[in-house]
Design a protein around this motif. Structure first.
Motif, PDB file in Angstrom:
ATOM      1  N   TYR A 460     -19.686 -57.935  13.111  1.00  0.00           N
ATOM      2  CA  TYR A 460     -19.668 -56.478  12.375  1.00  0.00           C
ATOM      3  C   TYR A 460     -20.816 -55.788  12.838  1.00  0.00           C
ATOM      4  CZ  TYR A 460     -15.862 -57.586   9.235  1.00  0.00           C
ATOM      5  OH  TYR A 460     -14.751 -57.743   8.446  1.00  0.00           O
ATOM      6  N   ASN A 461     -22.164 -56.347  13.246  1.00  0.00           N
ATOM      7  CA  ASN A 461     -23.050 -55.461  13.982  1.00  0.00           C
ATOM      8  C   ASN A 461     -22.480 -54.926  14.953  1.00  0.00           C
ATOM      9  OD1 ASN A 461     -25.792 -55.553  15.753  1.00  0.00           O
ATOM     10  ND2 ASN A 461     -25.950 -54.784  13.852  1.00  0.00           N
ATOM     11  N   ALA A 462     -21.468 -55.683  16.066  1.00  0.00           N
ATOM     12  CA  ALA A 462     -21.003 -54.794  17.132  1.00  0.00           C
ATOM     13  C   ALA A 462     -20.164 -53.772  16.611  1.00  0.00           C
ATOM     14  CB  ALA A 462     -20.214 -55.812  17.877  1.00  0.00           C
ATOM     15  N   LYS A 463     -19.159 -53.918  15.401  1.00  0.00           N
ATOM     16  CA  LYS A 463     -18.328 -53.045  14.853  1.00  0.00           C
ATOM     17  C   LYS A 463     -19.352 -51.518  14.608  1.00  0.00           C
ATOM     18  CE  LYS A 463     -14.430 -55.842  13.378  1.00  0.00           C
ATOM     19  NZ  LYS A 463     -13.789 -56.186  12.136  1.00  0.00           N
ATOM     20  N   ALA A 464     -20.372 -51.968  13.900  1.00  0.00           N
ATOM     21  CA  ALA A 464     -21.337 -50.659  13.304  1.00  0.00           C
ATOM     22  C   ALA A 464     -21.741 -49.985  14.515  1.00  0.00           C
ATOM     23  CB  ALA A 464     -22.545 -51.532  12.464  1.00  0.00           C
ATOM     24  N   THR A 465     -22.225 -50.780  15.428  1.00  0.00           N
ATOM     25  CA  THR A 465     -22.785 -50.121  16.702  1.00  0.00           C
ATOM     26  C   THR A 465     -21.632 -49.263  17.399  1.00  0.00           C
ATOM     27  OG1 THR A 465     -24.416 -51.973  17.130  1.00  0.00           O
ATOM     28  CG2 THR A 465     -23.856 -50.511  19.067  1.00  0.00           C
ATOM     29  N   ASP A 466     -20.382 -49.737  17.640  1.00  0.00           N
ATOM     30  CA  ASP A 466     -19.269 -49.097  18.349  1.00  0.00           C
ATOM     31  C   ASP A 466     -19.002 -47.949  17.597  1.00  0.00           C
ATOM     32  OD1 ASP A 466     -19.315 -50.958  20.161  1.00  0.00           O
ATOM     33  OD2 ASP A 466     -17.434 -51.839  19.288  1.00  0.00           O
ATOM     34  N   ALA A 467     -19.289 -47.700  16.201  1.00  0.00           N
ATOM     35  CA  ALA A 467     -19.087 -46.645  15.302  1.00  0.00           C
ATOM     36  C   ALA A 467     -20.219 -45.563  15.178  1.00  0.00           C
ATOM     37  CB  ALA A 467     -18.624 -47.149  13.759  1.00  0.00           C
ATOM     38  N   GLY A 468     -21.162 -45.798  16.015  1.00  0.00           N
ATOM     39  CA  GLY A 468     -22.347 -44.946  15.924  1.00  0.00           C
ATOM     40  C   GLY A 468     -23.296 -45.260  14.819  1.00  0.00           C
TER      41      GLY A 468
END
Length: 514
Positions: A460-468
């Motif tokens: 989920y941290n990677a998802k947050a990073t991908d979403a800026g």
């Protein structure tokens, strides 16, 4: 495909009816395998690959049971999720096969997890050309860890003589002293002048194919039942005295979890005085009930207890022992023999049998102690890896001291005392091993839960990073304590579970509102 009737009847005296051979469509032997459960066979992946591309694409290979009468055959296919082809350096190379028909009455290979060991004498059975129906290699020795990442154990065949070579892959490697299967032959060393080969130990097989774990247990118990020798006048011993002896033997010898065994009734008590061997046998059968004895001995031999008194006064004491007593023992019945004195005819033979049986049980106990030590090592390793401070049970040192004392007893101590001490130590070793297995499973579950939470948090941290959302301070304030809890207390994953879920929910809200 040959038919079979589901019978467990093997060839005469065959203790390993689980041995199988994989053959191709033309009947050529490809390699060996082991029946684990009633319809599951373990073999090497490269043996299945040798059957051709069709076998790898879901088609069936032919499996022949070489240890059963008539050598029945059936088809088999690779079980989904249980295919581990060999890597370039040889690791893996394991396959489980599902049989097209079940063999419910055939006992499976008695696998034991022992890690890498040295100097154990073993034997194995393979199918090198031109031996279409197989050949044994006896008295091979385990030399120690070998292969990539130490996954194999080196196996030295005695030379001159038959050696482990092409055609043995997939064969069970059987501990000569106990009958336990320690691993599976995987490859040979191609120098014809050397007797070198390699096996995959059960520990590594389970690591690659966890499904195999359900068939891993303890070394087989000796099939023969207890032999109790009583020295003393039979009139002073009496029926109740004999019964007390049987009860004591069963109480100490009964394996854990078999409390259903009877309290110790004597199925038959026979006075051999003046009787021929045939007459003693007739009285034993009459006491047991001839209509049931065969069935009971085949299914629940521990339910049969026979006392034979006045052995030295029989017409032929040693014939009574050899022709009546020994067959009962070999089938698992408890047999009590009463002699008037230590020098009575037949006492020496009975004592020799007692000592031989104790020696076999010592071999089994030694293997059990090795297994306990191995379980301790891997449980401590797992505990250290996840930072658990819980104490790991450690009884192998005490068990090893007890084993050494029993070995040193030799024939100086009355065999019955040694037998009872052996049984008690076996029970303690088995209990210690299963407690360690349970503890390891708990630690393994904690490690899996920790990895699950850590993966979820990072995902989920990677998802947050991908979403800026990398600079989102609220998310950062939720992420840091969750990761810190997982890092600081890996043995207590549930302490971090709530923090991880708070972060996951916050990321979801941000993504849904984006």
């Amino acid at each position: 495909m040959r038919e079979h009737n589901g019978s467990a009847e093997g060839r005469a005296g065959d203790p390993e009816p689980w041995r199988v051979c994989l053959v191709n469509s033309s009947g050529r032997a490809l390699g060996a395998g082991m029946l684990l459960g009633e319809s599951t066979v373990l073999t090497c992946a490269h043996v299945v690959q040798a059957a051709g591309e069709e076998a790898l694409s879901g088609a069936h290979v032919l499996v022949r049971f070489v240890g059963l009468d008539g050598m029945p055959e059936t088809l088999a296919a690779v079980r989904p999720g249980c295919w581990v082809p060999p890597t370039e350096d040889g690791r893996g190379d394991i396959a489980l096969l599902d049989l097209a028909e079940a063999f419910p009455h055939v006992p499976g290979a008695p696998l034991v997890r022992l890690g890498a060991v040295r100097d154990r004498v073993v034997h194995t059975y393979g199918f090198p050309a031109p031996h279409r129906y197989g050949v044994w290699v006896n008295n091979a020795e385990l030399a120690g860890p070998a292969g990539a990442a130490g996954e194999w154990i080196q196996l030295n065949s005695p030379l001159p003589g038959e050696r482990v070579r092409r055609g043995f892959s997939g064969a069970g490697v059987i501990d000569k002293a106990t009958g336990a299967v320690l691993g599976m032959v995987v490859t040979e060393y191609t120098d014809e002048r050397a007797g070198l080969a390699y096996l995959i130990p059960v520990e590594v097989i389970v690591r690659h194919v966890p499904d195999v774990a359900r068939w891993v247990g303890e070394p087989p118990r000796p099939t023969a039942g207890p032999l109790i020798v009583v020295i003393g006048d039979r009139d002073s011993t009496g029926r109740e005295g004999l019964l007390a002896q049987v009860r004591r033997e069963r109480r100490v010898s009964r394996p854990p979890g078999t409390d259903r065994a009877p309290g110790g009734q004597l199925t038959a008590i026979v006075d051999a005085t003046g009787k021929t061997t045939g007459e003693v046998a007739e009285h034993v059968s009459a006491g047991i009930s001839t209509g049931e004895v065969v069935t009971v001995l085949q299914t629940n031999p521990e339910d049969v207890a026979v006392a034979v008194t006045g052995v030295e006064d029989a017409r032929a004491p040693e014939e009574v022992l050899t022709d009546v007593v020994r067959p009962l023992m070999d089938q698992g019945a408890t047999v009590l023999l009463q002699f008037n004195g230590p020098d009575s005819p037949g006492v020496r033979l009975a004592r020799r049998w007692e000592n031989e049986r104790n020696a076999r049980r010592l071999d089994r106990l030694a293997l059990l102690v090795d297994m306990v030590e191995h379980e301790e090592d891997r449980t401590r390793e797992r505990a250290a890896r996840i930072g658990s401070h819980a104490a790991v049970p450690g009884s192998s040192a005490d068990l090893r001291l007890r084993l050494a004392a029993l070995r040193s007893a030799g024939e100086r101590i009355e065999p019955g005392r040694v037998r009872r001490a052996l049984a008690a130590t076996e029970r303690d070793a088995e209990a210690a091993r299963w407690e360690l297995v349970r503890r390891y499973a708990e630690l393994d579950a904690l490690a899996a839960r920790h990895d699950e939470l850590r993966g979820r948090l990072r995902g989920y941290n990677a998802k947050a990073t991908d979403a800026g959302l990398m600079e989102d301070e609220e998310l950062a304030d939720l992420y840091r304590p969750a990761m810190a809890a997982l890092t600081a207390r890996p043995a207590e994953p549930e302490a971090a579970a709530g923090l991880v879920e708070r972060y996951v929910r916050a990321v979801r809200r941000r993504l849904e509102g984006a």
